[in-house]
Enzyme design. Sequence first.
Site, PDB file in Angstrom:
ATOM      1  N   HIS A   1      31.403  36.826  37.579  1.00 27.28           N
ATOM      2  CA  HIS A   1      31.466  35.886  36.452  1.00 27.28           C
ATOM      3  C   HIS A   1      30.688  34.616  36.786  1.00 27.28           C
ATOM      4  O   HIS A   1      30.633  34.203  37.949  1.00 27.28           O
ATOM      5  CB  HIS A   1      32.916  35.512  36.154  1.00 27.28           C
ATOM      6  CG  HIS A   1      33.801  36.684  35.881  1.00 27.28           C
ATOM      7  ND1 HIS A   1      34.610  37.243  36.846  1.00 27.28           N
ATOM      8  CD2 HIS A   1      33.988  37.412  34.754  1.00 27.28           C
ATOM      9  CE1 HIS A   1      35.274  38.265  36.317  1.00 27.28           C
ATOM     10  NE2 HIS A   1      34.910  38.402  35.054  1.00 27.28           N
TER      11      HIS A   1
ATOM     12  N   ASP B   1      34.170  40.572  42.786  1.00 30.90           N
ATOM     13  CA  ASP B   1      34.387  41.427  41.613  1.00 30.90           C
ATOM     14  C   ASP B   1      33.096  42.013  41.052  1.00 30.90           C
ATOM     15  O   ASP B   1      33.121  42.729  40.050  1.00 30.90           O
ATOM     16  CB  ASP B   1      35.180  40.680  40.525  1.00 30.90           C
ATOM     17  CG  ASP B   1      34.718  39.248  40.336  1.00 30.90           C
ATOM     18  OD1 ASP B   1      33.694  38.856  40.923  1.00 30.90           O
ATOM     19  OD2 ASP B   1      35.403  38.517  39.588  1.00 30.90           O
TER      20      ASP B   1
ATOM     21  N   HIS C   1      35.927  28.623  37.714  1.00 35.23           N
ATOM     22  CA  HIS C   1      35.932  28.403  36.257  1.00 35.23           C
ATOM     23  C   HIS C   1      36.543  27.050  35.882  1.00 35.23           C
ATOM     24  O   HIS C   1      36.486  26.653  34.711  1.00 35.23           O
ATOM     25  CB  HIS C   1      36.708  29.507  35.532  1.00 35.23           C
ATOM     26  CG  HIS C   1      36.079  30.865  35.647  1.00 35.23           C
ATOM     27  ND1 HIS C   1      34.770  31.104  35.305  1.00 35.23           N
ATOM     28  CD2 HIS C   1      36.576  32.058  36.078  1.00 35.23           C
ATOM     29  CE1 HIS C   1      34.485  32.391  35.520  1.00 35.23           C
ATOM     30  NE2 HIS C   1      35.562  32.989  35.995  1.00 35.23           N
TER      31      HIS C   1
ATOM     32  N   ASP D   1      30.162  35.685  42.615  1.00 32.89           N
ATOM     33  CA  ASP D   1      31.190  36.314  41.776  1.00 32.89           C
ATOM     34  C   ASP D   1      30.504  36.965  40.558  1.00 32.89           C
ATOM     35  O   ASP D   1      29.444  36.523  40.133  1.00 32.89           O
ATOM     36  CB  ASP D   1      32.152  35.223  41.297  1.00 32.89           C
ATOM     37  CG  ASP D   1      33.424  35.762  40.659  1.00 32.89           C
ATOM     38  OD1 ASP D   1      34.456  35.831  41.351  1.00 32.89           O
ATOM     39  OD2 ASP D   1      33.373  36.113  39.466  1.00 32.89           O
TER      40      ASP D   1
HETATM   41 ZN   LIG Z   1      35.130  36.718  38.785  1.00 34.38          ZN
END
Ligand SMILES: [Zn+2]
Length: 316
Positions: free
Chosen positions: A175, A253, A136, A173
């Site tokens: 995200h 995740d 991120h 991931d």
């Molecule tokens: Zn994540």
Amino acid sequence: MKPTGYYTHPVCWKHEMGAGHPECPERLSAIEDRLLITGVGDALERREPTPASVAELELAHGRMHVAALRGLHDELREEIAAGGPSHAQLDPDTSINLHTWEAALLSAGAALNATDAVLAGELENAFCAVRPPGHHACRDKAMGFCFFNNVAVAAKYAVERHGLQRVAIIDFDVHHGNGTEDIVAGDDRILMCSFYQHPFYPEWNHSGAANLVNMPVSAYTKGMDIRELIDMTWLPRLEAHRPEMVFISAGFDAHREDDMGQLGLVEQDYVWITQQIKQVAQRHAQGRIVSVLEGGYNLSALARSVEAHLRVLADV
Ligand SMILES: [Zn+2]
């Protein structure tokens, strides 16, 4: 076959963002324990990373971003010495303690050291069990538990310093790796392939660049559907790109036991995904893969998934 490298450092345990924060040092302990009891750790070559230099970080980050984090670290150290609080908050999810700066340099450094060792032919491939994670972290902004974009720094390093002409970044991931997209969008030497739950954290503006293969999936998508999408979208693009090295933003995740997201992957899906990546790497990149830990917050599912990922990488 050459060994699979396993990079980690004690300081990666010392960075923490407050009691109860899901991105916690226990994540690394859970992985270590699992590798110990299953014996998978015996098959890996353990190495301690050296910190990334400021010049290396600046391959992916703006000078001001690196300097600002350094400044915040120095400020916090002075405040702690004067009896102030132990953390400095960057956003509601992300804070630094006295060890974050060093841990962040070592996490990026691990990805760089792994890149060097794999390209030198010392290691077949490598996994970096490091934190803070990175995907991120944008060129000029820390967010979402991330400070420096470990994978993007390493990918830029591979093309800028080692002279590779084509590399790939795979991000599985749950995200979206918005930071990686921010850094590599428009750099046609780097192909980024990802799937991610959508709509979900983070919000970002699609760059629409041609070197990004973004695959948004809705909540509750299961592993078999993800595999089919990977087969149809990532794999043809990877074949066409012929990467000379493959980097993985390895977040776990998207596991169905991980409450941070709502996707339905299990260990066997991570096995399958890793096998596909390995086959691409074997065809085009002499097997060269550097995988770097991102998310994964259910400790048991994280440890089992990393084990599954490493069993494929190390062929055990
Ligand atoms: Zn994540």
